[in-house]
Every structure is written in C-alpha cells, then in structure tokens.
Write a protein that holds these residues in place. Sequence first.
Motif, PDB file in Angstrom:
ATOM      1  N   GLY A  86       0.737  -1.243   0.148  1.00 24.43           N
ATOM      2  CA  GLY A  86      -0.036   0.052   0.033  1.00 24.43           C
ATOM      3  C   GLY A  86       1.025   1.139  -0.142  1.00 24.43           C
ATOM      4  O   GLY A  86       1.918   1.331   0.687  1.00 24.43           O
ATOM      5  N   MET A  87       0.646   2.217  -0.887  1.00 27.74           N
ATOM      6  CA  MET A  87       1.336   3.595  -1.057  1.00 27.74           C
ATOM      7  C   MET A  87       0.333   4.719  -0.942  1.00 27.74           C
ATOM      8  O   MET A  87      -0.652   4.822  -1.528  1.00 27.74           O
ATOM      9  N   VAL A  88       0.610   5.652  -0.016  1.00 26.85           N
ATOM     10  CA  VAL A  88       0.072   6.934   0.220  1.00 26.85           C
ATOM     11  C   VAL A  88       0.983   8.072   0.185  1.00 26.85           C
ATOM     12  O   VAL A  88       2.179   8.243   0.853  1.00 26.85           O
ATOM     13  N   LEU A  89       0.624   9.079  -0.623  1.00 25.04           N
ATOM     14  CA  LEU A  89       1.271   9.985  -0.734  1.00 25.04           C
ATOM     15  C   LEU A  89       0.538  11.149   0.038  1.00 25.04           C
ATOM     16  O   LEU A  89      -0.367  11.438  -0.014  1.00 25.04           O
ATOM     17  N   VAL A  90       1.220  11.845   1.100  1.00 27.17           N
ATOM     18  CA  VAL A  90       0.627  12.843   1.894  1.00 27.17           C
ATOM     19  C   VAL A  90       1.661  13.924   1.944  1.00 27.17           C
ATOM     20  O   VAL A  90       2.785  13.959   1.317  1.00 27.17           O
ATOM     21  N   THR A  91       1.286  15.251   2.260  1.00 26.61           N
ATOM     22  CA  THR A  91       2.077  16.307   2.569  1.00 26.61           C
ATOM     23  C   THR A  91       2.769  16.193   3.838  1.00 26.61           C
ATOM     24  O   THR A  91       2.244  15.447   4.590  1.00 26.61           O
ATOM     25  N   ARG A  92       3.522  17.281   4.163  1.00 29.74           N
ATOM     26  CA  ARG A  92       4.273  17.132   5.353  1.00 29.74           C
ATOM     27  C   ARG A  92       3.405  17.085   6.679  1.00 29.74           C
ATOM     28  O   ARG A  92       3.678  16.534   7.644  1.00 29.74           O
ATOM     29  N   SER A  93       2.202  17.775   6.406  1.00 29.57           N
ATOM     30  CA  SER A  93       1.307  18.067   7.641  1.00 29.57           C
ATOM     31  C   SER A  93       0.236  16.633   7.623  1.00 29.57           C
ATOM     32  O   SER A  93      -0.331  16.557   8.537  1.00 29.57           O
ATOM     33  N   GLY A  94       0.261  15.768   6.883  1.00 29.98           N
ATOM     34  CA  GLY A  94      -0.274  14.686   6.687  1.00 29.98           C
ATOM     35  C   GLY A  94      -1.705  14.537   5.893  1.00 29.98           C
ATOM     36  O   GLY A  94      -2.493  13.481   6.083  1.00 29.98           O
ATOM     37  N   GLU A  95      -1.649  15.686   4.951  1.00 30.69           N
ATOM     38  CA  GLU A  95      -2.908  15.602   4.154  1.00 30.69           C
ATOM     39  C   GLU A  95      -2.795  14.695   3.074  1.00 30.69           C
ATOM     40  O   GLU A  95      -1.752  14.672   2.437  1.00 30.69           O
ATOM     41  N   ILE A  96      -3.860  13.638   2.972  1.00 27.24           N
ATOM     42  CA  ILE A  96      -3.450  12.749   1.780  1.00 27.24           C
ATOM     43  C   ILE A  96      -3.880  13.291   0.472  1.00 27.24           C
ATOM     44  O   ILE A  96      -4.665  14.050   0.090  1.00 27.24           O
ATOM     45  N   LEU A  97      -2.858  12.845  -0.601  1.00 25.78           N
ATOM     46  CA  LEU A  97      -2.868  13.606  -1.829  1.00 25.78           C
ATOM     47  C   LEU A  97      -3.279  12.382  -2.759  1.00 25.78           C
ATOM     48  O   LEU A  97      -3.870  12.662  -3.926  1.00 25.78           O
ATOM     49  N   TRP A  98      -2.890  11.062  -2.629  1.00 32.03           N
ATOM     50  CA  TRP A  98      -3.065  10.290  -3.288  1.00 32.03           C
ATOM     51  C   TRP A  98      -2.632   8.754  -2.865  1.00 32.03           C
ATOM     52  O   TRP A  98      -1.857   8.782  -1.923  1.00 32.03           O
ATOM     53  N   PHE A  99      -3.372   7.656  -3.355  1.00 34.04           N
ATOM     54  CA  PHE A  99      -3.018   6.396  -2.647  1.00 34.04           C
ATOM     55  C   PHE A  99      -3.305   5.523  -3.788  1.00 34.04           C
ATOM     56  O   PHE A  99      -4.291   5.698  -4.657  1.00 34.04           O
ATOM     57  N   ASN A 100      -2.669   4.319  -3.742  1.00 34.19           N
ATOM     58  CA  ASN A 100      -2.904   2.957  -4.975  1.00 34.19           C
ATOM     59  C   ASN A 100      -4.149   2.234  -4.279  1.00 34.19           C
ATOM     60  O   ASN A 100      -4.566   2.104  -2.725  1.00 34.19           O
ATOM     61  N   PRO A 101      -4.674   1.205  -5.083  1.00 29.94           N
ATOM     62  CA  PRO A 101      -5.831   0.270  -4.518  1.00 29.94           C
ATOM     63  C   PRO A 101      -5.225  -0.559  -3.236  1.00 29.94           C
ATOM     64  O   PRO A 101      -6.082  -0.985  -2.496  1.00 29.94           O
ATOM     65  N   GLN A 102      -4.143  -0.955  -3.225  1.00 26.42           N
ATOM     66  CA  GLN A 102      -3.592  -1.730  -2.094  1.00 26.42           C
ATOM     67  C   GLN A 102      -3.720  -0.912  -0.700  1.00 26.42           C
ATOM     68  O   GLN A 102      -4.075  -1.750   0.319  1.00 26.42           O
ATOM     69  N   ALA A 103      -3.673   0.162  -0.879  1.00 27.48           N
ATOM     70  CA  ALA A 103      -3.838   1.010   0.330  1.00 27.48           C
ATOM     71  C   ALA A 103      -5.299   0.991   1.053  1.00 27.48           C
ATOM     72  O   ALA A 103      -5.551   0.997   2.108  1.00 27.48           O
ATOM     73  N   THR A 104      -6.048   0.524   0.022  1.00 29.67           N
ATOM     74  CA  THR A 104      -7.628   0.543   0.474  1.00 29.67           C
ATOM     75  C   THR A 104      -7.736  -0.853   1.171  1.00 29.67           C
ATOM     76  O   THR A 104      -8.371  -0.991   2.145  1.00 29.67           O
ATOM     77  N   GLU A 105      -7.121  -1.752   0.388  1.00 26.69           N
ATOM     78  CA  GLU A 105      -7.295  -3.235   1.142  1.00 26.69           C
ATOM     79  C   GLU A 105      -6.468  -3.363   2.721  1.00 26.69           C
ATOM     80  O   GLU A 105      -6.800  -3.981   3.304  1.00 26.69           O
ATOM     81  N   LEU A 106      -5.332  -2.510   2.736  1.00 23.26           N
ATOM     82  CA  LEU A 106      -4.558  -2.712   3.921  1.00 23.26           C
ATOM     83  C   LEU A 106      -4.869  -1.641   4.974  1.00 23.26           C
ATOM     84  O   LEU A 106      -4.711  -1.942   6.200  1.00 23.26           O
ATOM     85  N   LEU A 107      -5.126  -0.368   4.522  1.00 21.85           N
ATOM     86  CA  LEU A 107      -5.345   0.935   5.566  1.00 21.85           C
ATOM     87  C   LEU A 107      -6.746   1.103   5.559  1.00 21.85           C
ATOM     88  O   LEU A 107      -7.078   1.802   6.384  1.00 21.85           O
ATOM     89  N   GLY A 108      -7.559   0.752   4.645  1.00 24.82           N
ATOM     90  CA  GLY A 108      -8.936   0.998   4.712  1.00 24.82           C
ATOM     91  C   GLY A 108      -9.357   2.432   4.168  1.00 24.82           C
ATOM     92  O   GLY A 108     -10.204   3.041   4.575  1.00 24.82           O
ATOM     93  N   LEU A 109      -8.639   2.766   3.190  1.00 22.26           N
ATOM     94  CA  LEU A 109      -8.536   4.235   2.616  1.00 22.26           C
ATOM     95  C   LEU A 109      -9.480   4.090   1.183  1.00 22.26           C
ATOM     96  O   LEU A 109      -9.445   3.535   0.605  1.00 22.26           O
ATOM     97  N   TYR A 110     -10.442   5.358   1.161  1.00 27.31           N
ATOM     98  CA  TYR A 110     -11.300   5.246   0.205  1.00 27.31           C
ATOM     99  C   TYR A 110     -11.131   6.564  -0.413  1.00 27.31           C
ATOM    100  O   TYR A 110     -10.566   7.608  -0.066  1.00 27.31           O
ATOM    101  N   PRO A 111     -11.692   6.856  -1.746  1.00 28.55           N
ATOM    102  CA  PRO A 111     -11.531   8.149  -2.700  1.00 28.55           C
ATOM    103  C   PRO A 111     -12.146   9.318  -1.645  1.00 28.55           C
ATOM    104  O   PRO A 111     -11.212  10.412  -1.863  1.00 28.55           O
TER     105      PRO A 111
END
Length: 472
Positions: free
Chosen positions: A126-151
Amino acid sequence: CMKNSSSRRRVSPLAELRVNPNPWVSEAKALTTFVGIGTLLGLITGHLGVGFGLGLAGFLVWHFLQLHRLERWLRSPRSRPEPMYGLAEDLQFHMSRERHLQRQKRAQLAKGLKQFRRTAGAIPDGMVLVTRSGEILWFNPQATELLGLYPGDLGHHLNHLIRNPEFLRVFTQAQGRGRDNANSIEIPSPLNERVTLEIRLFAVGKDQQLLVARDTSLVHRLQTMRKDFVANVSHELRTPLTVIIGYLETILDDESLTLEETRSLLEKLDRPAQRMRLLVEDLLLLSRLDTGTIPPADECPVVEFGAIVRAVGKDCEYISAGEHHFEYELAPQLKLSGIEQEIYSVASNLMNNAIRYTPAGGEIRVRWRALEDGSARFEVTDTGPGIEEQHLQRLTERFYRVDVGRSRQNGGTGLGLSIVKQVLRRHGAKLEVTSTLGEGSQFAAVFPASRVLIGVETGPMEGPDRRSFHRA
C-alpha cells in the motif's frame, strides 16, 4: 484510396502556418501601402492631409482586425489558425508552437501518469502520498485493502484515519525532524487486527511524504512456526533422552544391581527409545516430502486405496483391542494414481488419530467414495470429544497439539497431520476438517479427478498398468 486516406490524416496546426523571417519589414510594407494609397487619394482630391490621415487610420483599423483575429484564436484553443500578416502572423506561429508543445507535454504527462498508476496498482504494498502535515494527496488500490482508505478520504489527514499510537508517534517525529527515512514500525491493520503491517515513511521533496505499508503477517507466522518448531523438536527429543540418561546413570552408578534389576531397567528404556526413533523417522519423512516431487498422474502407479484402508483397518482394530466400533463404506472400484507408501501414511495417520482421541465405546466410520465432479473423498469420522474451532486452522502445524498431555500419553509425535498435509499437497489433494464439541470430528482427504481411476476390484497391483481402468 491512398488519396482519401492521406486526406483524412490529421494535419498539425503548425503545418498550416508559415514562418515570417522579417515580421517588422512586413509591418513597414503594410504601413507604407496604406499611407501611400491615402496620400495618392489626397493628391487626386486635393486634400493631401486628409488622404494621409485616412491611410494611417486604415492601417490602424487593419492592425486592429489582425489583433482581434489573434485574440479570438487565443480564446479558442481548438480552433484552426486564421490568415494573418506581419507581427500578428509571427505571434500566431510562436503561440501555436507553444500550444503544440504544451499538448505534447500534457499527453506525455498523462501517459506517464497512467503508467505510474498501472505500476502502482500492480505493487502489492500500500502506498500513500501525503503532505508534510499529513494531508492525503494520492494512494494506490492496495492502500484500500491494507489501510481502509477510500476516494472520499483524499484531502483528509492521515493521522485522523490511522489512530494507532505507535504510528502517530513515528509520523509526528517524521514531521518535526524532516527525516528522509523514518524507522519502520509494525502495527495491526485498521481493518483486521490479525493482519500485521510494516509501515515506512519516506520524504518526497521538501513538503511531501510517501507512506509504504506492507503485509508481513505471513513472515510473522513463518517466524513463529520456525521458533515453535525448533523449541518443540528440542523438547520432544529432550524428554525421552532425559529418561534414557536417567536410567543409564542408575545402571552405571549402582553396582549392587542384580541381573534381573538391570534387565528391568533396560526394558524401561525401550519406550523412550522407540519414541525418539519414531520422531526422527517422521522428521526425515517430512523433510523428504518438503523437498521431493512426484511424477505426474499419468506416470504414477495405480494404488488400490480400498485395499490399503482394509489393511490399515485391521491394524487399527488390533490396536483398539475391541474398545471401538468400526464401520466401513468403501468403493472397491475407485483407485488412485500416486505413491503407495505416501497414500498409506494418509490412511494410517487419520485412522490412528481417530483411535487415539476417541474414548472406549466410541465409533469410527471410514468412507471411501466418488464425488459428482470426478474427485474422490476419504473420510474418517469419530465420536470423540471434538475440537474447538480456534484449533482447526493450526492442526496441521508441526508439533501442534490440542491436548498436549493426552497426545503424548497416547504415543503421538505431533507430526501425523503435517505428514498428511504434505502428502496430499504433493498429490494435488486437500485436507478438510470439521468438528463439533461433544459430538466428534471428521477428517477428509479429497483427491482431484486427475488422480482418480475407476476399474474392477482386483488384488494388489504392481507398476503403472492401466489397461482395466478409466478416468473418473
């Protein structure tokens, strides 16, 4: 046809434009032309000043129309180039070239982004791109399966969605120190506490971070199994070895022992010695099953599975000494293509386990039958105490026992079901276990149709002769 096809080809807008090497010369010629015509008309009419002014005004109107065309073309990015002259023509050419270059760059960027997304989607982490403050910019489909992130989580803060204290600590440290590579941590998945994730944070530029989450549950299970295996082997060998050493020390230290007493002590060494022998044999067998391979189904000999079950049943009835009731339902026409010695170990281990864990007076039902899809099923059902559901998934682990004391008392090595699992794996079969507390258990080996043969009942066979058999 070639003319039609070539005429339908898309022509670049740049191909319709020509480069004016001297736009200022063209402007000067246009100014001279308008002023000259106006002056000539003034001389003819006798109003030289008026004619000069009208020529200059005509040039300005013409120039205004050129600018108007240029402005209209700029407002319509997909419009075709319009005929222009002088500076306007030169500006149109350069702007059109910049448009064309920007479109090419956008197309390349879109292609690269598409390729990146396809590649990121193929990565198991799972890959998640965030800003330095932690704001989510992008993530791949595996991040949904592993971390529970959605669009819908895009734009939200990651530390608000993953509330694990250890993760928050490391994430906060990475924000404050600007570290290029935060220490990896392991946390349970927000979706399933049984899944262990390894989390790593990487700095991307000055203001972004890339979080990589990897499922390490299998590695943890393998490490746990390896540690348990080493500990269990050491313990299983040490126990009978301690008994043997104890009796030997008694015999060697006590010189007053008579011949009969010495013989009695030596006889007591037989059971722990036999236990060590069986344990070593099972370990060697498992090692061979893990590393060796068997020929394809068409090259293996025919195994009379029904005859094997009857032979094992006689031995089990002898061991039971009348304490259990046996029932058999065997299809003698069903044969298997495989290794007879390994198939024998499957029947022997499953039926002997049923004897060990079924109290006196219980029933053991053995069934060998064909299924509708062409496969074959060997079932051993007992009326023992049953097995709790939490133990079912671990029964085939080496040295795993539901009741350690009872298993050792009954003489089991703790490797029987592991051997069964490996033999079935080599034959493309699978082990199915069902159990109900207080009612009993059923262990079933399901062999694939590719290894099942149907023929007439005969005696034991030697070699891969299949003339009287056909596939199920």
